[in-house]
Design a protein around this motif. Structure first.
Motif, short mmCIF file in Angstrom:
data_model
loop_
_atom_site.label_atom_id
_atom_site.label_comp_id
_atom_site.label_asym_id
_atom_site.label_seq_id
_atom_site.Cartn_x
_atom_site.Cartn_y
_atom_site.Cartn_z
N GLY A 145 -33.72 18.70 59.10
CA GLY A 145 -34.17 18.56 57.71
C GLY A 145 -33.56 19.63 56.82
N GLY A 146 -33.93 19.57 55.55
CA GLY A 146 -33.35 20.47 54.54
C GLY A 146 -33.67 21.93 54.78
N GLY A 147 -34.72 22.25 55.57
CA GLY A 147 -35.10 23.65 55.77
C GLY A 147 -34.46 24.29 56.98
N HIS A 148 -33.67 23.50 57.73
CA HIS A 148 -33.11 24.03 58.98
C HIS A 148 -31.83 24.84 58.69
N PRO A 149 -31.74 26.05 59.25
CA PRO A 149 -30.49 26.81 59.05
C PRO A 149 -29.30 26.01 59.59
N ILE A 150 -28.20 26.08 58.84
CA ILE A 150 -27.01 25.32 59.25
C ILE A 150 -26.09 26.23 60.07
N VAL A 151 -25.65 25.73 61.20
CA VAL A 151 -24.71 26.50 62.03
C VAL A 151 -23.31 26.00 61.74
N LYS A 152 -22.43 26.93 61.30
CA LYS A 152 -21.06 26.53 60.99
C LYS A 152 -20.14 26.93 62.14
N PRO A 153 -19.04 26.16 62.35
CA PRO A 153 -18.15 26.54 63.46
C PRO A 153 -17.45 27.86 63.17
N SER A 154 -17.46 28.74 64.13
CA SER A 154 -16.72 30.00 64.01
C SER A 154 -16.34 30.37 65.43
N ARG A 155 -15.46 31.35 65.57
CA ARG A 155 -15.02 31.77 66.91
C ARG A 155 -16.22 32.20 67.75
N LYS A 156 -17.12 32.99 67.07
CA LYS A 156 -18.29 33.52 67.78
C LYS A 156 -19.19 32.37 68.27
N VAL A 157 -19.40 31.37 67.40
CA VAL A 157 -20.27 30.24 67.74
C VAL A 157 -19.66 29.45 68.90
N LEU A 158 -18.34 29.23 68.80
CA LEU A 158 -17.68 28.38 69.80
C LEU A 158 -17.51 29.07 71.16
N MET A 159 -17.64 30.42 71.15
CA MET A 159 -17.38 31.18 72.38
C MET A 159 -18.54 31.13 73.38
N ASN A 160 -19.75 30.77 72.92
CA ASN A 160 -20.84 30.73 73.90
C ASN A 160 -21.56 29.39 73.91
N ARG A 161 -22.21 29.12 75.06
CA ARG A 161 -22.81 27.80 75.32
C ARG A 161 -23.91 27.49 74.29
N GLU A 162 -24.75 28.51 74.00
CA GLU A 162 -25.85 28.32 73.05
C GLU A 162 -25.30 28.01 71.65
N GLY A 163 -24.20 28.70 71.27
CA GLY A 163 -23.57 28.45 69.98
C GLY A 163 -23.08 27.03 69.88
N ARG A 164 -22.42 26.56 70.94
CA ARG A 164 -21.89 25.18 70.95
C ARG A 164 -23.03 24.17 70.90
N ARG A 165 -24.16 24.51 71.60
CA ARG A 165 -25.31 23.61 71.58
C ARG A 165 -25.88 23.51 70.15
N LEU A 166 -26.00 24.67 69.48
CA LEU A 166 -26.55 24.68 68.13
C LEU A 166 -25.65 23.93 67.15
N LEU A 167 -24.34 24.10 67.33
CA LEU A 167 -23.38 23.42 66.45
C LEU A 167 -23.50 21.90 66.61
N ALA A 168 -23.56 21.46 67.86
CA ALA A 168 -23.69 20.01 68.12
C ALA A 168 -25.00 19.48 67.55
N ALA A 169 -26.08 20.28 67.69
CA ALA A 169 -27.38 19.83 67.19
C ALA A 169 -27.38 19.77 65.66
N THR A 170 -26.68 20.71 65.02
CA THR A 170 -26.60 20.69 63.56
C THR A 170 -25.90 19.41 63.10
N ARG A 171 -24.85 19.03 63.83
CA ARG A 171 -24.05 17.87 63.41
C ARG A 171 -24.71 16.55 63.77
N LYS A 172 -25.19 16.49 65.05
CA LYS A 172 -25.65 15.17 65.53
C LYS A 172 -27.16 15.06 65.61
N GLY A 173 -27.89 16.18 65.52
CA GLY A 173 -29.34 16.18 65.74
C GLY A 173 -29.65 16.65 67.15
#
Ligand SMILES: C[S@@+](CC[C@H](N)C(=O)[O-])C[C@H]1O[C@@H](n2cnc3c(N)ncnc32)[C@H](O)[C@@H]1O
Length: 273
Positions: A232-260
């Motif tokens: 929803g509109g109140g959820h923090p948005i995770v943007k792709p960055s090297r730091k985000v893509l480097m760890n499993r939790e970051g990749r999970r959050l990125l996928a969840a931001t995009r796909k739910g």
């Protein structure tokens, strides 16, 4: 009596955070963490006319209000108001508990929404583990969303749902699943485990989710159906960055931001024992 539009708008603005996206009046929408408005028609029966319904872990009440909108004769919503009473790993720090307390604000979202909807849903403070037929009776439709993940003993919780479901009633749960394990092991029951400082415990694959339901004395009506929970509109948005893509939790959050967030729902019936 219906509240004035301006009063509803003001009350929505006064809350720092909402968990659910709720259209409390035309054009007045709470900035929730999740927007489940497109998910409800997939999960709930079109009509619950005349049914006694229970919503476990209601938070701002989205599912309880949806059941009421579908004609339920009575809806009871239960929740634990104080996040300190959740199932935390013993290693959890105070910081995260405080974040959840801020988000929950003593369960203040529910009464605001209930008044705006002029709702008759009954709110009761009660843990899923303490649901007692002698106190709350039996229900025709029992719903529990996004809670198994947060429980140390999810099978016991499912047994408790069974304990307050009418013998011809339906238990509907919708919860987090591990999507990768569901694809890799479609038939073998497997789960990933967290339990590391936050109230996240088991994340089953779809096969394990069905087995958990069965283990609690419930007969699944079909297999769990995968669904993505849109943010929803109140959820923090995770943007792709090297730091985000480097760890499993970051990749999970990125996928969840995009796909739910990956979840699955299942309807089941109590097995006569
Ligand atoms: C992740 S939120 C899910 C909200 C809502 N059920 C949904 O599906 O959108 C989890 C909710 O369960 C509640 N909760 C946590 N532990 C609980 C317990 N043992 N019994 C009942 N509710 C609990 C929390 O207070 C919170 O409102």
């Amino acid at each position: 009596m219906a509240l004035a539009l301006e009063t509803i708008r003001e009350r929505v603005g006064q809350r720092k955070q909402w968990y659910h996206t709720l259209e409390l009046a035309p054009g007045v929408i709470t900035p929730g963490w999740f927007d489940l408005r497109t998910v409800a028609p997939q999960v709930l029966p079109v009509s619950l006319a005349g049914k006694r319904c229970l919503d476990v872990g209601t938070f701002d009440g989205f599912w309880a209000f949806e059941m009421e909108k579908r004609g339920a004769s009575e809806v009871v919503a239960v929740d634990i108001v104080d996040p300190r009473a959740w199932d935390w790993p013993i290693t959890a720090g105070d910081e995260l508990v405080q974040i959840l307390e801020d988000r929950k604000q003593g369960g203040a979202g529910f009464p605001i929404a209930a008044e705006a909807f002029d709702s008759k849903v009954t709110y009761k403070e009660c843990s899923v583990y303490d649901l007692d037929e002698a106190e709350v009776g039996r229900f025709d439709f029992v719903f529990m969303g996004s809670l198994l993940l947060h429980l140390r003993d999810p099978i016991r919780a499912l047994e408790c749902l069974r304990g307050v479901c009418a013998s011809d009633g339906i238990v509907c749960t919708m919860d987090a699943i591990d999507p990768t394990m569901s694809v890799l092991f479609p038939r073998r029951a497997m789960a990933t485990f967290d339990g590391d400082g936050r109230p996240w415990w088991w994340m089953p694959n779809i096969a394990a989710y069905a087995r958990m339901v069965k283990a609690a004395g419930l007969e699944p009506i079909g297999r769990p159906t995968p669904v993505r929970l849109p943010r929803g509109g109140g959820h923090p948005i995770v943007k792709p960055s090297r730091k985000v893509l480097m760890n499993r939790e970051g990749r999970r959050l990125l996928a969840a931001t995009r796909k739910g967030d990956p979840q699955a729902w299942i309807h089941s019936r109590p097995v006569a024992i």
